[in-house]
Design an enzyme around this catalytic site. Structure first.
Site, mmCIF file in Angstrom:
data_model
loop_
_atom_site.group_PDB
_atom_site.id
_atom_site.type_symbol
_atom_site.label_atom_id
_atom_site.label_comp_id
_atom_site.label_asym_id
_atom_site.label_seq_id
_atom_site.Cartn_x
_atom_site.Cartn_y
_atom_site.Cartn_z
ATOM 1 N N PHE A 123 0.776 -1.225 -0.322
ATOM 2 C CA PHE A 123 0.063 0.061 0.046
ATOM 3 C C PHE A 123 0.827 1.289 -0.124
ATOM 4 O O PHE A 123 1.901 1.322 0.979
ATOM 5 C CB PHE A 123 -1.044 -0.138 1.174
ATOM 6 C CG PHE A 123 -2.081 1.099 1.133
ATOM 7 C CD1 PHE A 123 -3.065 0.930 0.274
ATOM 8 C CD2 PHE A 123 -1.961 2.336 1.782
ATOM 9 C CE1 PHE A 123 -3.951 2.121 0.030
ATOM 10 C CE2 PHE A 123 -2.927 3.338 1.787
ATOM 11 C CZ PHE A 123 -3.931 3.099 1.023
ATOM 12 N N ASP A 195 1.924 -4.499 8.723
ATOM 13 C CA ASP A 195 0.795 -3.550 8.473
ATOM 14 C C ASP A 195 -0.378 -4.528 8.403
ATOM 15 O O ASP A 195 -0.552 -5.394 7.526
ATOM 16 C CB ASP A 195 0.882 -2.981 7.417
ATOM 17 C CG ASP A 195 -0.221 -1.897 7.051
ATOM 18 O OD1 ASP A 195 -1.365 -2.242 7.593
ATOM 19 O OD2 ASP A 195 0.020 -0.950 6.315
ATOM 20 N N TYR A 220 -10.757 1.525 10.687
ATOM 21 C CA TYR A 220 -11.996 1.927 9.935
ATOM 22 C C TYR A 220 -12.397 0.711 8.842
ATOM 23 O O TYR A 220 -13.421 0.920 8.084
ATOM 24 C CB TYR A 220 -12.117 3.261 9.322
ATOM 25 C CG TYR A 220 -10.660 3.571 8.447
ATOM 26 C CD1 TYR A 220 -10.876 2.968 6.969
ATOM 27 C CD2 TYR A 220 -9.747 4.086 8.835
ATOM 28 C CE1 TYR A 220 -9.877 3.256 6.228
ATOM 29 C CE2 TYR A 220 -8.811 4.656 7.871
ATOM 30 C CZ TYR A 220 -8.743 4.129 6.724
ATOM 31 O OH TYR A 220 -7.688 4.384 5.801
ATOM 32 N N LYS A 221 -11.675 -0.347 8.805
ATOM 33 C CA LYS A 221 -11.926 -1.324 7.669
ATOM 34 C C LYS A 221 -12.841 -2.427 8.540
ATOM 35 O O LYS A 221 -14.145 -2.198 8.822
ATOM 36 C CB LYS A 221 -10.812 -1.858 7.301
ATOM 37 C CG LYS A 221 -9.956 -0.992 6.297
ATOM 38 C CD LYS A 221 -8.916 -1.485 5.749
ATOM 39 C CE LYS A 221 -7.742 -0.258 4.967
ATOM 40 N NZ LYS A 221 -8.659 0.255 3.630
ATOM 41 N N ARG A 369 -12.678 -4.985 -6.806
ATOM 42 C CA ARG A 369 -12.370 -5.534 -5.720
ATOM 43 C C ARG A 369 -13.601 -5.711 -4.948
ATOM 44 O O ARG A 369 -14.346 -4.534 -4.594
ATOM 45 C CB ARG A 369 -11.313 -4.527 -4.675
ATOM 46 C CG ARG A 369 -10.745 -5.312 -3.670
ATOM 47 C CD ARG A 369 -9.855 -4.383 -2.854
ATOM 48 N NE ARG A 369 -10.274 -3.202 -2.057
ATOM 49 C CZ ARG A 369 -9.812 -2.459 -1.364
ATOM 50 N NH1 ARG A 369 -8.380 -2.601 -1.058
ATOM 51 N NH2 ARG A 369 -10.450 -1.459 -0.830
#
Lengths: 410, 410
Positions: A123, A195, A220-221, A369
């Site tokens: 990322f 991560d 927040y995921k 995705r």
């Protein structure tokens, strides 16, 4: 098949959890890996924190409602999801800022080394933060070596200071073998930072058992803490007495309210705090985590695998879907809770799906995705999503020009 | 006197603004400089952002409700309060983290200099952040020189890189002469960073006119953005093309959603962003700022002066209050929107006041601090606060042991 799917939902041991979420009607949400859905408890908690705690109790709320301890108490709620004993997780800042703290901490622990190994396709913010440190300290003190996945093991040489990897890739969903890579790195004296943005709350983790040094993750995921929820840091307790993180703000001080003029880090994981945290944002995450309190992460993972396998098997029944080429690993053991497909019209396909009530995510340049959140998805949602996908692909509805108008974020 | 006070309230041009706040009954809140009171609009906005924007619109809210632009749009709402043209203020992270960004930025602009001049008695986190940079870069690249107030001017020599000061001191409320110090520093080639934590929303500011280089400020004090609200950065536009801040996260990238692997800073003030911001926290601040939209900062300042002068004149009428020794400047022009008094039993006096419905702040070791927020305080509140203070001091009620039980934060 329809009957099978009904049965899968009927036998789903996690089905009751869906009721804890406020989900919009007529929407199948396959993007919980970008922004988790709203837990009803978070809405209630935020209302209480704003109106009663802040509104009525004002400054006294810092003590009365233990706001001051939230970074640690919320951290301790996340710890079991990571396979971590308490006192090793703190909720603070963003993943980016937290990576900066950990990268500098780890580089300082390895004064004779300066290379940070990471992976091409990681990322971007992870790579950007290392690049910022390179520019700050100079390449003699920090040098990023981002290699292709297949070159990772060979890159772990004895001059490397840190291995920084994202456990589950944001684009493909491929899972790294955390145990093997941590062991290989540490055998060469390399410190490891994982991560966990796409891992925490999605797959069972065992940071303590795997002897991981450091980790960061996202609120927040899969943790459903709300847009831009604060992130977290894991630091193994064996390191706590030997580190100094660079963002030495007052909340990480041993005694913030003594207002002494010399920085003295707090003991333990609290030393990773910097400034005053948003209590409203942290409260939303705190309440969201209660959904996980009675939830077995292995059961979550098992359902996640079944959801993705169902999606793939239904997709394979339709010739018109063959243009969507799987970019995630075929082997479920190597795949997180998502499926990514490449298609030259990926952007338009995403827009068309959204207009038809199925929400995926577009990832540049050509990826559709789909994220699978076992807490609030039903097997019947998967079947319905496939039906919508068939409609859009079979009739090429995505080719309508309106689906190609680009917006800022997708 | 009573009649005069009623008249002051009747003639107060800002009196209607109090209605925009949700204030608890039977409380006189003299701590808005620690945590501002709840604007009704913030409560409504947070409810909407959580339940409708997040809950119903999920990931699409980033575009649909312009979440992605909030750091800049909220920054542009703060700009007029700072005397800043738009495009120079961004809302992000905490003051501590933002100081790190600006200190490194400013040090990098002055490669032949390494001294950061600040003041003893500055708010500790400001000093701690410099100390963190010292430890990170070494004293040859960053060296803090915190001097007594009276030695500041002499410390501004041509080997100094940065002057970092808090405009209004958190303990005494003393105001620095921003114009003079900025000019003196810049005459020696020194870059200036002002911490506006106790200034923004309390006193009129003219950052552009005074040719200030950089500033940071707080969202949760006079701006009423909620507990731990995000902070802000001001960077004069003349510097935007020549800087590189070290916390180079994806939100500060020129094109975050291209997911390129090389960091390329955004143009303008956006380059100071790092990670994903809390939208809920920023929305509370955004709504709170609307209270200032039609408010003249000079009128706010004028009322602030009258409130503090009234407090002092009423205090002087009571012999029993003489033990409380003024630590703030007597001259209103040199004083922010607060009054601080020293007393050996300051902690207990604060606790007793709180139990009697008057909320001040204790600041170690011996300060009772009263903050005066013109937006929601009435002159009659001041008179009533003095009455309560007289009761507590005259009868030495504060000497009850229960008022000496220490809690974490005060």
């Amino acid at each position: 098949m329809t009957q099978n799917i009904e049965q899968l939902d009927r036998l789903d041991s996690l089905s009751a959890i869906r009721g804890h979420f406020a989900l919009p009607d007529n929407t199948i949400y396959l993007d919980g890996n970008s922004l988790g859905a709203l837990p009803k408890a978070s809405a209630e908690r935020v209302h209480d924190v704003v109106n009663r705690q802040w509104g009525d109790d004002l400054i006294s709320a810092w003590n009365k409602h233990s706001w001051i301890d939230l970074p640690l108490t919320v951290g301790d709620k996340i710890a079991p999801l990571l396979g971590a004993a308490s006192g090793q997780v703190v909720v603070t800042d963003s993943i980016s800022v937290n990576l900066f703290k950990l990268l500098i901490t780890a580089l300082n622990m390895q004064p004779d080394r300066h290379i940070v190994v990471s992976e091409q396709g990681n990322f971007p913010t992870d790579l950007y933060m290392v690049q910022g440190i390179e520019a700050l300290l100079g390449e003699n003190h920090c040098k990023l070596n981002a290699v292709p996945t297949e070159a990772l093991v060979d890159a772990l040489t004895e001059d490397v200071a840190v291995l920084m990897l994202t456990h589950i890739n944001f684009r493909s969903g491929r899972i790294h073998d955390m145990q093997r890579l941590t062991r290989l790195a540490q055998a060469k004296g390399i410190l490891v930072i994982w991560d966990l943005a796409h891992s925490a709350g999605a797959v069972p983790l065992e940071l303590d058992a795997l002897h991981v040094d450091f980790a960061v993750g996202c609120g927040y995921k899969y943790l459903n803490g709300g847009p831009g929820a604060p992130a977290f840091i894991y630091a193994a307790s064996r390191h706590h007495a030997h580190i100094r993180q660079p963002l030495s703000g007052w909340m990480g001080h041993a005694n913030p309210f003594a207002f002494s003029e010399s920085y003295q880090p707090a003991e333990g994981i609290r030393q990773f705090l910097t400034g005053t945290p948003s209590i409203i944002a942290m409260a939303a995450l705190d309440a969201a985590l209660d959904v996980y309190a009675d939830t077995d992460m292995q059961a979550v993972r098992d359902k996640s695998v079944k959801l993705t396998e169902l999606f793939l098997s239904l997709k394979n029944e339709h010739a018109c879907l063959s243009e969507l080429e799987l970019q995630s690993p075929v082997d479920t053991a190597q795949r997180g809770s998502q499926l990514s497909f490449s298609h030259k019209d990926a952007y338009a396909i995403c827009q068309a799906l959204i207009e038809h009530g199925v929400i995926p995510d577009f990832r540049a340049p050509d990826i559709v995705r789909f994220g699978f959140t076992p807490l609030y998805l039903r097997y019947s949602d998967i079947a319905q999503a496939i039906d919508v996908l068939v409609t859009i692909m079979d009739e090429k509805r995505y080719s309508h020009p309106k689906y190609n108008e680009r917006s800022t974020v997708t």
